[in-house]
Design an enzyme around this catalytic site. Structure first.
Site, PDB file in Angstrom:
ATOM      1  N   HIS A 138       0.823  -1.219   0.000  1.00  0.00           N
ATOM      2  CA  HIS A 138       0.000   0.000   0.000  1.00  0.00           C
ATOM      3  C   HIS A 138       0.858   1.271   0.000  1.00  0.00           C
ATOM      4  O   HIS A 138       0.440   2.304   0.523  1.00  0.00           O
ATOM      5  CB  HIS A 138      -0.947   0.045   1.208  1.00  0.00           C
ATOM      6  CG  HIS A 138      -1.728  -1.211   1.438  1.00  0.00           C
ATOM      7  ND1 HIS A 138      -3.005  -1.399   0.944  1.00  0.00           N
ATOM      8  CD2 HIS A 138      -1.401  -2.364   2.076  1.00  0.00           C
ATOM      9  CE1 HIS A 138      -3.428  -2.606   1.294  1.00  0.00           C
ATOM     10  NE2 HIS A 138      -2.481  -3.219   1.975  1.00  0.00           N
ATOM     11  N   SER A 145      14.500  21.963 -15.887  1.00  0.00           N
ATOM     12  CA  SER A 145      13.337  22.820 -16.146  1.00  0.00           C
ATOM     13  C   SER A 145      13.805  24.105 -16.818  1.00  0.00           C
ATOM     14  O   SER A 145      14.905  24.594 -16.549  1.00  0.00           O
ATOM     15  CB  SER A 145      12.644  23.131 -14.822  1.00  0.00           C
ATOM     16  OG  SER A 145      11.973  24.384 -14.905  1.00  0.00           O
ATOM     17  N   LYS A 189      15.669  22.175 -10.728  1.00  0.00           N
ATOM     18  CA  LYS A 189      14.969  20.928 -11.028  1.00  0.00           C
ATOM     19  C   LYS A 189      15.848  19.867 -11.679  1.00  0.00           C
ATOM     20  O   LYS A 189      16.688  20.148 -12.515  1.00  0.00           O
ATOM     21  CB  LYS A 189      13.790  21.203 -11.978  1.00  0.00           C
ATOM     22  CG  LYS A 189      12.614  21.942 -11.379  1.00  0.00           C
ATOM     23  CD  LYS A 189      11.973  21.242 -10.167  1.00  0.00           C
ATOM     24  CE  LYS A 189      11.320  19.939 -10.501  1.00  0.00           C
ATOM     25  NZ  LYS A 189      10.036  20.094 -11.184  1.00  0.00           N
TER      26      LYS A 189
END
Ligand code: ARG
Length: 497
Positions: free
Chosen positions: A161, A282, A288
């Site tokens: 999960h 980016s 980034k």
């Protein structure tokens, strides 16, 4: 030739096709990939016709000479397919007729139909692509194998999960992917087997009254066997659906790795870092570093599933025999091959260059009760309490620790909480029970996380990878030998060395 030329099937027609009819029906862009295969299939067909006395040796010589020239011209870029001739088959046949004359070239299509011809081309092309993809999958498995061997005892959290579940090793994780891809190899092999059968000789749908030899063409095209039933041959595209299904699962698996790498490389997880050469930045945010390759892989998966749905939908309403709908089987399949090959070209290198942050993995595995099950198991073994009761006790302890913002690393508090349940465990002992590395080692059950098991599985995996490589090599050799033998006969007929 002008655009209003007569088609090869024009006998019963009194008008030429409009340009919009031509534009709507031709399959030239898609068919370009099939030229080499169409020529090989035609060579083999012509050789068989001559061996069976259906055409003469002189006919064969003329036909083969111009088929060779067609291939040569194609390689040199001098033979491009003309949309006015609809498809690859009519283009190649027209080339022979135009050059050898209709008295020779007009005999090539004896005892053959475009309906079996298109299948020959597809079977030959698809089997090559399946082998290419199998090689790509093997290379990806090699990358995972390197990770596995280097990290048999590198502890990290295993998830269910997407929540910390139990400690596993990075090597255990990597070998899981190899196990998945080995099943993909089996599915691809099954698709290959369905594909490597000979449709040639089914003709339009009913076979032929000419004394053809389908075994000879099977051998010279390197197929394993004749696909016998003429009507079934012409009507079947399940080998394409099967191939697309196998490729859809390959993409599902590639997408799952991609997904994991995407969040493993986030700041929040921080357990992996991609090499700069396999990342993107980016245009506005200077800091980034993005996992674009993984995202594109995940993003392209839907296109492959779409191709599978397309083929299945195409098939579901078709009566037996050839239907022009079949022409639509190729564009999505071609695109699928390109997508899957593209992913398999880059992902092995991306994985090879990814840095796994083992310190961060160790930190995470101790931060969030990943060894709770071990504590419950210990109580079962040493305190003769039923597992369900132990589960309840440990669950309560975890709840208390969470409420006090502590973890198992706070051994004294854990010990105290156990005492409240009348369970005495020495600190030293407790430390061992809750140690992630020991937890890993103790899972000695077949297929478990222990380095002993992972090492055993690695050995088994290596055997399977070797068998696989040998199988791919054998298939490739069978194809190459058949092609060589065809070319030997062609050279012999043409009086070349
Ligand atoms: N180009 C066609 C295809 O891709 C094969 C030709 C058969 N066409 C026909 N009208 N019988 O399926």
């Amino acid at each position: 030739m002008n655009t209003q030329q007569k088609t090869l099937w024009g006998g019963r027609f009194s008008a030429s096709l409009t340009s919009e009819t031509v534009a709507f029906t031709h399959s030239i862009e898609v068919d370009t990939r099939l030229i080499r295969y169409d020529i090989w299939g035609s060579q083999v067909h012509a050789i068989m016709l001559a061996r069976q006395g259906i055409i003469s040796d002189t006919d064969l010589k003329e036909i083969l000479q111009w088929l060779c020239k067609a291939e040569d011209d194609f390689q040199k870029g001098n033979f491009t397919l003309d949309p006015n001739k609809e498809d690859v088959h009519l283009n190649v046949e027209s080339y022979i007729i135009e050059n050898a004359g209709i008295e020779f070239g007009g005999k090539l299509h004896t005892a053959r139909s475009r309906n079996d011809q298109v299948l020959v081309d597809a079977h030959l092309y698809i089997r090559d692509e399946i082998l290419n993809i199998q090689r790509g999958v093997a290379s990806l498995c090699d990358s995972f194998l390197n990770i596995a061997k280097a990290h048999v005892d590198t502890v990290m959290p295993g998830y269910t999960h997407t929540q910390h579940a139990q400690p596993i090793s990075l090597g255990f994780w990597a070998t899981a992917y190899i196990s998945m891809f080995l099943r993909d190899q089996k599915r691809l092999q099954a698709a290959y087997e369905l594909t490597n059968t000979n449709p040639l000789g089914a003709c339009a749908l009913a076979g032929t009254s000419f004394p053809i030899d389908r075994n000879l063409t099977t051998e010279l095209l390197g197929f394993d066997e004749v696909q016998e039933h003429a009507l079934d041959v012409i009507s079947s595209r399940d080998f394409i659906a099967e191939t697309l299904f196998a490729l859809s699962l390959v993409m599902a698996n590639l997408s799952r790795i991609s997904e994991e790498l995407i969040y493993w490389t986030t700041y929040e997880f921080g357990i992996a870092e991609l090499d700069d050469a396999y990342s993107s930045g980016s245009s506005i945010m200077p800091q980034k570093k993005n996992a674009d390759i993984a995202e594109l892989t995940r993003g392209r998966t839907g296109r492959v599933y779409g191709a599978l749905m397309d083929m299945l939908t195409n098939l579901k309403g078709l009566p037996l025999g050839y239907n022009r709908d079949f022409q639509e089987d190729k564009p999505p399949l071609w695109e699928t091959f390109d997508i899957v090959k593209g992913c398999l070209d880059i992902l092995p290198n991306l994985l090879r260059t990814t840095e796994f942050k083992t310190k961060r993995m160790a930190e995470l595995v101790n931060a969030n009760f990943a060894t709770a099950t071990e504590l419950a198991n210990y109580l079962v073994k040493e305190h003769q309490i039923s597992f369900r009761e132990c589960h309840e006790i440990v669950g309560w302890i975890v709840g208390e620790l969470v409420r006090q913002e502590k973890t198992f690393l706070d051994l004294e508090l854990t010990q105290e909480l156990l005492k409240k349940k009348d369970i005495e465990i020495q600190i030293e002992q407790l430390k061992q029970i809750l140690d992630a590395e020991l937890a890993l080692e103790n899972n000695l059950s077949l297929g478990g996380t222990s380095p002993t098991e992972v090492n055993r599985m690695i050995e088994r995996i290596e055997e399977q990878l070797n068998e696989n490589a040998k199988h791919i090599y054998d298939c490739q050799t069978q194809i190459e030998e058949a092609h060589k033998e065809t070319q030997r006969i062609v050279d012999e007929v043409l009086g070349k060395e």
